[in-house]
Write a protein that holds these residues in place. Structure first.
Motif, PDB file in Angstrom:
ATOM      1  N   ARG A  42      -0.031  -0.826  -0.179  1.00 46.01           N
ATOM      2  CA  ARG A  42      -0.014   0.191   0.000  1.00 46.01           C
ATOM      3  C   ARG A  42       0.771   1.089   0.240  1.00 46.01           C
ATOM      4  N   THR A  43       0.741   2.006  -1.281  1.00 42.11           N
ATOM      5  CA  THR A  43       1.916   3.561  -0.978  1.00 42.11           C
ATOM      6  C   THR A  43      -0.139   4.701  -0.746  1.00 42.11           C
ATOM      7  N   THR A  44       0.984   5.477   0.151  1.00 40.91           N
ATOM      8  CA  THR A  44       0.093   6.953   0.370  1.00 40.91           C
ATOM      9  C   THR A  44       0.124   7.589  -0.847  1.00 40.91           C
ATOM     10  N   SER A  45      -0.339   8.987  -0.521  1.00 43.21           N
ATOM     11  CA  SER A  45      -0.176  10.466  -0.920  1.00 43.21           C
ATOM     12  C   SER A  45       0.181  10.908  -0.783  1.00 43.21           C
ATOM     13  N   MET A  46       1.746  11.699  -1.186  1.00 45.85           N
ATOM     14  CA  MET A  46       2.514  12.578  -0.952  1.00 45.85           C
ATOM     15  C   MET A  46       1.889  13.551   0.170  1.00 45.85           C
ATOM     16  N   PRO A  47       2.468  14.027   1.316  1.00 40.73           N
ATOM     17  CA  PRO A  47       2.229  15.260   2.146  1.00 40.73           C
ATOM     18  C   PRO A  47       1.864  16.784   1.419  1.00 40.73           C
ATOM     19  N   GLY A  48       0.904  17.205   1.997  1.00 41.69           N
ATOM     20  CA  GLY A  48       1.273  18.522   1.847  1.00 41.69           C
ATOM     21  C   GLY A  48      -0.049  18.942   0.738  1.00 41.69           C
ATOM     22  N   PRO A  49      -0.277  20.184   0.351  1.00 39.92           N
ATOM     23  CA  PRO A  49      -1.433  20.331  -1.007  1.00 39.92           C
ATOM     24  C   PRO A  49      -0.023  20.269  -2.074  1.00 39.92           C
ATOM     25  N   ARG A  50      -1.283  20.211  -3.329  1.00 36.29           N
ATOM     26  CA  ARG A  50      -0.545  19.302  -4.777  1.00 36.29           C
ATOM     27  C   ARG A  50       0.140  20.346  -5.051  1.00 36.29           C
ATOM     28  N   ALA A  51       1.243  19.243  -6.056  1.00 37.11           N
ATOM     29  CA  ALA A  51       2.123  19.991  -6.850  1.00 37.11           C
ATOM     30  C   ALA A  51       1.601  20.877  -8.109  1.00 37.11           C
ATOM     31  N   PHE A  52       2.079  21.801  -8.125  1.00 32.63           N
ATOM     32  CA  PHE A  52       2.023  22.597  -9.466  1.00 32.63           C
ATOM     33  C   PHE A  52       2.619  21.762 -10.534  1.00 32.63           C
ATOM     34  N   GLY A  53       1.575  20.852 -11.463  1.00 34.81           N
ATOM     35  CA  GLY A  53       2.033  20.542 -12.359  1.00 34.81           C
ATOM     36  C   GLY A  53       1.866  21.773 -13.587  1.00 34.81           C
ATOM     37  N   MET A  54       2.813  20.232 -14.270  1.00 35.17           N
ATOM     38  CA  MET A  54       2.506  21.493 -16.540  1.00 35.17           C
ATOM     39  C   MET A  54       1.042  22.258 -16.420  1.00 35.17           C
ATOM     40  N   CYS A  55       0.482  20.631 -16.102  1.00 35.19           N
ATOM     41  CA  CYS A  55      -1.021  20.816 -16.536  1.00 35.19           C
ATOM     42  C   CYS A  55      -1.748  21.507 -15.688  1.00 35.19           C
ATOM     43  N   GLY A  56      -1.703  20.808 -14.343  1.00 34.24           N
ATOM     44  CA  GLY A  56      -2.493  21.233 -13.341  1.00 34.24           C
ATOM     45  C   GLY A  56      -1.900  20.888 -11.805  1.00 34.24           C
ATOM     46  N   ARG A  57      -2.834  20.756 -10.984  1.00 39.64           N
ATOM     47  CA  ARG A  57      -2.369  20.252  -9.736  1.00 39.64           C
ATOM     48  C   ARG A  57      -1.978  19.017  -9.125  1.00 39.64           C
ATOM     49  N   LEU A  58      -1.007  18.677  -8.878  1.00 46.77           N
ATOM     50  CA  LEU A  58      -0.893  17.033  -8.683  1.00 46.77           C
ATOM     51  C   LEU A  58      -0.624  16.442  -7.425  1.00 46.77           C
ATOM     52  N   ARG A  59      -1.963  15.172  -7.572  1.00 44.24           N
ATOM     53  CA  ARG A  59      -0.759  14.502  -6.222  1.00 44.24           C
ATOM     54  C   ARG A  59      -0.445  12.956  -6.817  1.00 44.24           C
ATOM     55  N   THR A  60       1.024  13.190  -5.891  1.00 39.01           N
ATOM     56  CA  THR A  60       0.897  11.658  -6.529  1.00 39.01           C
ATOM     57  C   THR A  60       1.142  10.551  -5.083  1.00 39.01           C
ATOM     58  N   TRP A  61       1.691   9.549  -5.673  1.00 36.52           N
ATOM     59  CA  TRP A  61       2.141   8.858  -4.089  1.00 36.52           C
ATOM     60  C   TRP A  61       3.500   8.071  -4.275  1.00 36.52           C
ATOM     61  N   ALA A  62       3.266   8.521  -3.067  1.00 37.06           N
ATOM     62  CA  ALA A  62       4.882   8.330  -2.238  1.00 37.06           C
ATOM     63  C   ALA A  62       5.281   6.508  -2.469  1.00 37.06           C
ATOM     64  N   PRO A  63       7.144   6.622  -3.181  1.00 37.01           N
ATOM     65  CA  PRO A  63       6.907   5.098  -3.330  1.00 37.01           C
ATOM     66  C   PRO A  63       7.670   4.471  -1.616  1.00 37.01           C
ATOM     67  N   ARG A  64       7.347   2.964  -1.330  1.00 33.45           N
ATOM     68  CA  ARG A  64       7.883   2.352  -0.298  1.00 33.45           C
ATOM     69  C   ARG A  64       9.244   2.347  -0.542  1.00 33.45           C
ATOM     70  N   PRO A  65      10.256   2.423   0.550  1.00 34.37           N
ATOM     71  CA  PRO A  65      11.754   2.140   0.550  1.00 34.37           C
ATOM     72  C   PRO A  65      12.074   0.781   0.824  1.00 34.37           C
TER      73      PRO A  65
END
Length: 239
Positions: A216-239
């Protein structure tokens, strides 16, 4: 560790910008990818994607359930008509983040790599408002270049697109060696893993099946990033 698909597939959740452009529509930053295939899976809202490729200029409607694929070299611009949201599925995870995308800035900016990088890079330590302003300025400059490129393509056909491709390739060329190393460590390694598993199954060896796991992965903390096309929500890789 978060498993990778062969091809290094990554996924992100995109809320397309609703900022108005100079031509009266709302949306994201036109760009292409030099080595990676991309797919859109629309999850909500309505809009269009405007593309420029060897087939010419095209508009495709987007609504929930639409799935579109873009091969490398396809210039694409998202237009947000009403709350457009989509999942972005990207080949070669790591390469797009390392600069595989080239924005459609005007030709004079593209010919000067330093000027291009200055226009394309957002301030790392800026406030949300500062980063939003920089992302919007970057988008607006790319829309200006895109509109000129579409007009040029109407006059000169494929030669206009070929000229842009040459400029785009020159922008990313200094990064190609590091991309290849990253590709070997991720995409090529995962492809080799699949080949080994096929050989094992063909030889009657199911050992790798005993290593099965659910991650299971979790979304990156904090506000959505500013991507090229919009606000992005990404998921953190597990180490």
């Amino acid at each position: 560790m978060t498993p990778l698909f062969p091809g290094g597939t990554s996924i992100s959740d995109l809320a397309v910008y609703d900022w108005e452009c100079a031509d009266g529509v709302q949306g994201g930053t036109p760009h292409l990818h030099t080595v990676s295939t991309e797919a859109y899976v629309v999850t909500a809202g309505r809009g269009e994607v405007h593309t420029l490729s060897a087939a010419g200029f095209s508009r495709d409607r987007l609504e929930a359930g639409t799935v579109l694929w873009f091969s490398p070299g396809t210039i694409h611009r998202l237009v947000n008509e009403d709350g457009l949201r989509l999942l972005v599925i990207m080949q070669n995870a790591g390469l797009p983040e390392a600069g595989d995308a080239v924005l459609t800035f005007p030709a004079d900016v593209l010919r000067d790599r330093d000027a291009y990088l200055a226009a394309a890079t957002l301030p790392v330590l800026g406030s949300e408002d500062e980063r939003a302003a920089a992302a919007r300025a970057r988008r607006d400059l790319a829309v200006t270049g895109f509109r000129r490129l579409v007009e040029d393509a109407e006059e000169r056909g494929g030669r206009a697109l070929a000229d842009f491709h040459r400029l785009a390739a020159a922008i990313v060329r200094p990064r190609a060696a590091s991309w290849k190393e990253l590709w070997k460590e991720t995409v090529a390694a995962e492809t080799e893993r699949t080949r080994s598993q096929l050989d094992a199954i063909a030889g009657g060896d199911p050992t790798h099946l005993g290593q099965a796991a659910v991650v299971r992965t979790t979304s990156m903390p904090g506000p959505r990033a500013f991507g090229m096309c919009g606000r992005l929500r990404t998921w953190a890789p597990r180490p």
